[in-house]
Design a protein around this motif. Structure first.
Motif, mmCIF file in Angstrom:
data_model
loop_
_atom_site.group_PDB
_atom_site.id
_atom_site.type_symbol
_atom_site.label_atom_id
_atom_site.label_comp_id
_atom_site.label_asym_id
_atom_site.label_seq_id
_atom_site.Cartn_x
_atom_site.Cartn_y
_atom_site.Cartn_z
ATOM 1 N N GLY A 163 -10.904 7.461 10.266
ATOM 2 C CA GLY A 163 -10.833 8.771 9.634
ATOM 3 C C GLY A 163 -9.488 9.444 9.829
ATOM 4 N N GLY A 164 -8.972 9.402 11.048
ATOM 5 C CA GLY A 164 -7.691 10.033 11.314
ATOM 6 C C GLY A 164 -6.547 9.373 10.574
ATOM 7 N N PHE A 165 -6.517 8.040 10.586
ATOM 8 C CA PHE A 165 -5.427 7.350 9.896
ATOM 9 C C PHE A 165 -5.502 7.577 8.393
ATOM 10 C CE2 PHE A 165 -3.709 3.671 7.672
ATOM 11 C CZ PHE A 165 -2.419 3.626 8.194
ATOM 12 N N THR A 166 -6.697 7.535 7.817
ATOM 13 C CA THR A 166 -6.838 7.752 6.374
ATOM 14 C C THR A 166 -6.389 9.145 5.988
ATOM 15 O OG1 THR A 166 -8.704 6.204 6.303
ATOM 16 C CG2 THR A 166 -8.465 7.714 4.449
ATOM 17 N N LEU A 167 -6.716 10.138 6.809
ATOM 18 C CA LEU A 167 -6.294 11.509 6.519
ATOM 19 C C LEU A 167 -4.773 11.638 6.562
ATOM 20 C CD1 LEU A 167 -7.038 14.459 6.020
ATOM 21 C CD2 LEU A 167 -7.240 14.754 8.500
ATOM 22 N N VAL A 168 -4.158 11.098 7.605
ATOM 23 C CA VAL A 168 -2.694 11.172 7.717
ATOM 24 C C VAL A 168 -2.025 10.397 6.583
ATOM 25 C CG1 VAL A 168 -0.715 10.576 9.149
ATOM 26 C CG2 VAL A 168 -2.769 11.523 10.205
ATOM 27 N N ALA A 169 -2.565 9.230 6.251
ATOM 28 C CA ALA A 169 -1.970 8.423 5.192
ATOM 29 C C ALA A 169 -2.098 9.102 3.833
ATOM 30 C CB ALA A 169 -2.632 7.049 5.151
ATOM 31 N N GLY A 170 -3.203 9.801 3.607
ATOM 32 C CA GLY A 170 -3.356 10.511 2.351
ATOM 33 C C GLY A 170 -2.384 11.671 2.223
ATOM 34 N N LEU A 171 -2.065 12.324 3.354
ATOM 35 C CA LEU A 171 -1.141 13.459 3.338
ATOM 36 C C LEU A 171 0.312 13.035 3.462
ATOM 37 C CD1 LEU A 171 -3.159 15.869 5.670
ATOM 38 C CD2 LEU A 171 -2.991 15.969 3.181
ATOM 39 N N ARG A 172 0.590 12.062 4.325
ATOM 40 C CA ARG A 172 1.961 11.596 4.576
ATOM 41 C C ARG A 172 1.988 10.072 4.602
ATOM 42 N NH1 ARG A 172 5.328 15.548 6.408
ATOM 43 N NH2 ARG A 172 6.696 13.980 7.317
ATOM 44 N N PRO A 173 1.859 9.447 3.429
ATOM 45 C CA PRO A 173 1.777 7.979 3.396
ATOM 46 C C PRO A 173 3.031 7.289 3.916
ATOM 47 C CG PRO A 173 2.028 8.881 1.182
ATOM 48 C CD PRO A 173 1.755 10.027 2.088
ATOM 49 N N ARG A 174 4.190 7.879 3.709
ATOM 50 C CA ARG A 174 5.418 7.218 4.138
ATOM 51 C C ARG A 174 5.448 7.066 5.656
ATOM 52 N NH1 ARG A 174 10.002 6.755 1.278
ATOM 53 N NH2 ARG A 174 9.307 8.408 -0.135
ATOM 54 N N SER A 175 5.115 8.120 6.375
ATOM 55 C CA SER A 175 5.156 8.082 7.836
ATOM 56 C C SER A 175 4.046 7.214 8.412
ATOM 57 C CB SER A 175 5.047 9.496 8.395
ATOM 58 O OG SER A 175 6.097 10.316 7.923
ATOM 59 N N ALA A 176 2.831 7.332 7.852
ATOM 60 C CA ALA A 176 1.692 6.605 8.402
ATOM 61 C C ALA A 176 1.861 5.102 8.254
ATOM 62 C CB ALA A 176 0.408 7.063 7.715
ATOM 63 N N LEU A 177 2.342 4.649 7.097
ATOM 64 C CA LEU A 177 2.417 3.217 6.837
ATOM 65 C C LEU A 177 3.713 2.598 7.333
ATOM 66 C CD1 LEU A 177 0.815 3.383 3.321
ATOM 67 C CD2 LEU A 177 -0.160 2.260 5.304
ATOM 68 N N ALA A 178 4.715 3.417 7.663
ATOM 69 C CA ALA A 178 5.957 2.867 8.219
ATOM 70 C C ALA A 178 5.698 2.197 9.555
ATOM 71 C CB ALA A 178 7.004 3.961 8.366
ATOM 72 N N LEU A 179 4.801 2.757 10.360
ATOM 73 C CA LEU A 179 4.491 2.169 11.665
ATOM 74 C C LEU A 179 3.822 0.808 11.508
ATOM 75 C CD1 LEU A 179 4.438 2.498 14.726
ATOM 76 C CD2 LEU A 179 2.248 3.677 14.497
ATOM 77 N N LEU A 180 2.961 0.670 10.497
ATOM 78 C CA LEU A 180 2.317 -0.625 10.261
ATOM 79 C C LEU A 180 3.332 -1.657 9.801
ATOM 80 C CD1 LEU A 180 -0.974 0.443 8.436
ATOM 81 C CD2 LEU A 180 -0.564 0.144 10.876
ATOM 82 N N SER A 181 4.268 -1.252 8.949
ATOM 83 C CA SER A 181 5.276 -2.190 8.446
ATOM 84 C C SER A 181 6.171 -2.702 9.566
ATOM 85 C CB SER A 181 6.132 -1.511 7.371
ATOM 86 O OG SER A 181 5.337 -1.085 6.289
ATOM 87 N N ALA A 182 6.385 -1.883 10.595
ATOM 88 C CA ALA A 182 7.259 -2.296 11.698
ATOM 89 C C ALA A 182 6.659 -3.424 12.512
ATOM 90 C CB ALA A 182 7.542 -1.101 12.610
ATOM 91 N N ALA A 183 5.334 -3.633 12.407
ATOM 92 C CA ALA A 183 4.688 -4.676 13.204
ATOM 93 C C ALA A 183 4.625 -6.008 12.495
ATOM 94 C CB ALA A 183 3.255 -4.236 13.565
ATOM 95 N N THR A 207 0.835 -1.208 0.000
ATOM 96 C CA THR A 207 0.000 0.000 0.000
ATOM 97 C C THR A 207 0.864 1.250 0.000
ATOM 98 O OG1 THR A 207 -1.701 -1.200 1.240
ATOM 99 C CG2 THR A 207 -1.853 1.189 1.204
ATOM 100 N N ARG A 208 1.927 1.245 0.795
ATOM 101 C CA ARG A 208 2.812 2.405 0.825
ATOM 102 C C ARG A 208 3.486 2.614 -0.523
ATOM 103 N NH1 ARG A 208 7.817 2.567 4.974
ATOM 104 N NH2 ARG A 208 8.318 0.704 3.756
ATOM 105 N N ALA A 209 3.943 1.528 -1.149
ATOM 106 C CA ALA A 209 4.585 1.644 -2.453
ATOM 107 C C ALA A 209 3.625 2.234 -3.485
ATOM 108 C CB ALA A 209 5.098 0.277 -2.908
ATOM 109 N N PHE A 210 2.363 1.827 -3.422
ATOM 110 C CA PHE A 210 1.379 2.355 -4.379
ATOM 111 C C PHE A 210 1.132 3.840 -4.151
ATOM 112 C CE2 PHE A 210 -3.115 3.476 -5.009
ATOM 113 C CZ PHE A 210 -3.173 3.384 -6.399
#
Length: 418
Positions: free
Chosen positions: A375-395, A295-298
């Protein structure tokens, strides 16, 4: 993230969504027999538990077969009724279709779990000279398989029942309305099972990388090792779980609203709510939780589709969290601000939605997870996808490079892995 040489992103995504690797494992010897046995047993138990098949004396001396074609709700007809001297079988239309689909999914999931567990058990006996990362992966995967198959096989009905209150709370419908349309239970079961099978598909891909990374010395592929257990991975794991639970229930809340609003005659505002506020947000949440790297790559790709996707995510998240005009809310398009206003006593004429809710776990989950978290995660991911999805990848499992003994290359190249 592994790739298949020569395969496009679309074909890899299609293979993932169609559970290609899991279905390929059914070609193994005796896999068909195992899948058939699991399917027959599960189908029989489902008929008994669902009271569709009952063994008891009847007034019939012979077997009577009836096909009922009308006289009630669309999801029950046509229905097949078989009355024998000591048994009764009732097969309503949609309940039967849902039961067959769930049976096929459970059969696939349980068979793949058994086959993968057996293969990993055999691999562990050969792992003495390999890296500790691979050994730990082999030990972790059966635990994950057990959790996946538990959700796929035993917990779908319980999850669907629990989801009724969430769906009613999220859409402003009543629990009685959702229960009256009992087709919703079947839809919930199918969706929960499919998400579990997607998670299991990732385990099959991790296994493929594990084998490939240890059978090619000249050009070792990426293998996977469990994420380090620290505060970051724990937060990321909790976030992934919340996104999956919230995303699945939020998407099905839109389906639940069809119990009181006919989608064929619904206004454009209601469809905008179902597509943007529910479909886009829920679909992204589940995709990000299950496949964070892909998802982050896309989203980070410099392509028009990625930019359009980020724009839709930001717009959908803002609408979901905002207080929308009363005219929109009255037509079915409303955000979290309208829900809070309705709970505070604001009338519908001013944009309030839902009235005074009953405080309980369903309300807390709906507000905290379905609205604020998604809603909050989608908003952050739309604006800063690299930061938002990096935390998910770490898990999730982390890629490592492993050089093993010189053995012939694996017959199949690895596919995408999150």
């Amino acid at each position: 993230m592994g790739t298949v040489p020569g395969a496009s992103g679309g074909s890899r995504g299609l293979a993932l969504l169609t559970l290609a690797r899991s279905r390929q494992m059914l070609r193994a010897p005796f896999a068909g027999l195992l899948a058939g046995t699991v399917g027959v047993v599960y189908l029989f138990l489902a008929l008994l538990v669902g009271r569709m098949l009952e063994f008891a004396p009847t007034a019939e001396r012979t077997t009577t077969v009836l096909v009922l074609t009308g006289g009630g709700s669309w999801w029950n007809f046509p229905a097949l009724v078989v009355v024998a001297p000591n048994a009764t079988l009732v097969l309503p239309y949609f309940s039967t279709v849902a039961m067959v689909v769930v049976t096929a999914g459970v059969s696939l999931g349980m068979t793949v779990a058994v086959l993968l567990g057996l293969r990993l058990f055999r691999e562990r006996s050969r792992s003495a000279g390999r890296s500790a990362a691979v050994s730990s992966t082999a030990g972790l995967t059966p635990v994950l398989i057990a959790l996946v198959t538990l959700g796929a096989c035993c917990s779908t009905t319980a999850a669907a029942t629990a989801g009724i209150g969430l769906a009613a709370q999220s859409t402003g419908t009543s629990v009685s309305a959702v229960l009256a349309a009992d087709w919703y239970l079947g839809v919930f079961q199918i969706v929960v099972l499919y998400v579990a099978l997607l998670a299991q598909e990732q385990l099959v891909e991790i296994y493929a990388l594990y084998r490939s990374g240890n059978r090619t010395a000249a050009a070792p592929e990426a293998a996977m090792q469990p994420a380090a257990v620290d505060a970051r991975s724990l937060v990321g794991g909790a976030l992934r779980l919340g996104l999956v639970l919230g995303g699945v229930t939020w998407a099905l809340a839109a389906v639940a609203s069809w119990t009181v609003v006919n989608p064929m005659t619904a206004p454009a505002a209601a469809w905008a709510d179902w597509i943007l506020l529910h479909g886009a947000v829920a679909g992204f949440a589940v995709a990000a939780a299950l496949f964070p790297r892909g998802t982050r790559a896309f989203l980070l790709a410099e392509e028009p589709t990625a930019r359009v996707a980020r724009t839709i995510l930001v717009a959908s998240a803002i609408l979901l969290l905002a207080y929308l005009p009363a005219a929109w809310a009255d037509s079915g398009l409303f955000g979290f601000g309208n829900v809070v206003a309705g709970a505070s006593g604001v009338p519908a004429a001013a944009g309030g939605v839902g009235g005074s809710p009953v405080l309980g776990w369903a309300l807390i989950f709906s507000w905290a997870v379905q609205y604020l978290l998604l809603g909050g995660f989608t908003l952050v991911a739309g604006l800063r996808p690299r930061s938002a999805l990096a935390l998910l990848s770490a898990a999730g499992p982390q890629p490592v490079r492993i050089v093993g003994p010189a053995l012939p290359p694996a017959p199949a190249a690895p596919g995408p892995v999150d």
